[in-house]
Scaffold this active site. Structure first.
Site, PDB file in Angstrom:
ATOM      1  N   GLU A   1     -45.189 -35.972  12.108  1.00 37.85           N
ATOM      2  CA  GLU A   1     -44.523 -36.725  11.039  1.00 37.85           C
ATOM      3  C   GLU A   1     -43.043 -36.341  10.966  1.00 37.85           C
ATOM      4  OE1 GLU A   1     -43.460 -35.853   6.668  1.00 37.85           O
ATOM      5  OE2 GLU A   1     -45.614 -35.585   6.959  1.00 37.85           O
TER       6      GLU A   1
ATOM      7  N   GLU B   1     -38.571 -28.530  13.897  1.00 39.01           N
ATOM      8  CA  GLU B   1     -39.463 -29.002  12.843  1.00 39.01           C
ATOM      9  C   GLU B   1     -40.811 -28.299  12.837  1.00 39.01           C
ATOM     10  OE1 GLU B   1     -38.422 -31.109  10.545  1.00 39.01           O
ATOM     11  OE2 GLU B   1     -36.491 -31.327  11.540  1.00 39.01           O
TER      12      GLU B   1
END
Length: 255
Positions: free
Chosen positions: A62, A135
């Site tokens: 995501e 991330e």
């Protein structure tokens, strides 16, 4: 509307909207239009992402999805749009078995600009290795200017879940679902358990450095097939006919 079949239409007077559900025959992609009188122009594309463990693969994907796409090859186009757009809401969510990318704005031109960015990111992310390190998770010196300092695990998702799982409510919820659904996917922490993230990293160190990235990319390719996608539009002024006609090629492209 060529290719689109109206499956269902319902009026909800108490909530003040009319719902229409369409299917793009050739691809099986579902489009849901909620017509109401709100000033907000809302769109969301949603995918089924069923976790097989608590390593947070869907959550990492995501985040990395919003780090650049084929059409928008810039670093973090999501945050670039936060500064440039007139949006009233922009975000992405990873839940127990789905991932969604919603946004809202009160300006129609801004709506279509954001639509292009979101759909290209959702279906054609670049997924660079550096994005996963930023991330997801990585090893970093505790003191960046001293190579003799201890190594620490860092990463946006890793740090986010460390914070989340230090909250008693989150810990209680995960314990409940793990024991209530021992044989179902809901026993897993879709956001990622920090301990399992670290353990997984350790198990692949001696194998192939990019294995985690390859598995995450495969998860994305599996879950982002058009049949798994649902698209939501909210607002009466965004007529479904004109919307689909204007974006018909994109609807095919992003399915």
């Amino acid at each position: 509307m060529r290719g689109f079949k109206l499956l269902d239409k319902k009026q909800n007077k108490s909530l003040g909207f009319e719902a229409e559900r369409y299917l793009l025959d050739d691809y099986g992609s579902e489009h849901i239009h909620l017509k109401n009188d709100s000033k907000e122009l809302v769109f969301m594309v949603m995918f089924r992402t069923i976790p097989e463990n608590s390593t947070g693969v869907a959550h990492i994907l995501e985040h990395t999805t919003l780090c650049g796409s084929e059409k928008f090859k810039v670093r973090d186009p999501f945050f670039m749009m936060l500064r440039r757009s007139m949006s009233t809401f922009m975000n992405a969510f990873t839940s127990s078995d789905w991932t969604a990318y919603p946004f809202a704005t009160q300006n129609k031109k801004d709506f279509y600009n954001l639509l292009d960015v979101y759909l290209d990111a959702a279906y054609f992310p670049i997924l660079e290795e550096e994005d996963f390190k930023q991330e997801g998770h990585r090893l970093e010196f505790s003191k960046l200017d001293k190579s003799s300092s201890d190594l620490e695990y860092k990463g946006v998702v890793f740090n986010e879940m460390k914070g989340s799982m230090s909250n008693i409510s989150s810990v209680t919820w995960q314990a409940l679902t793990k024991n209530l659904f021992p044989d179902l996917t809901y026993r897993h922490n879709s956001g990622g358990e920090p301990k399992e993230i670290i353990e997984y990293i350790e198990t692949i160190k001696t194998k192939r450095p990019c294995k985690k990235i390859d598995e995450t990319k495969r998860a994305g390719a599996t879950n982002k097939h058009g049949v798994e996608a649902k698209k939501f539009i909210v607002n009466k002024s965004l007529g479904i006919g004109s919307f689909l006609k204007r974006n018909f090629n994109n609807c095919l492209l992003y399915t």
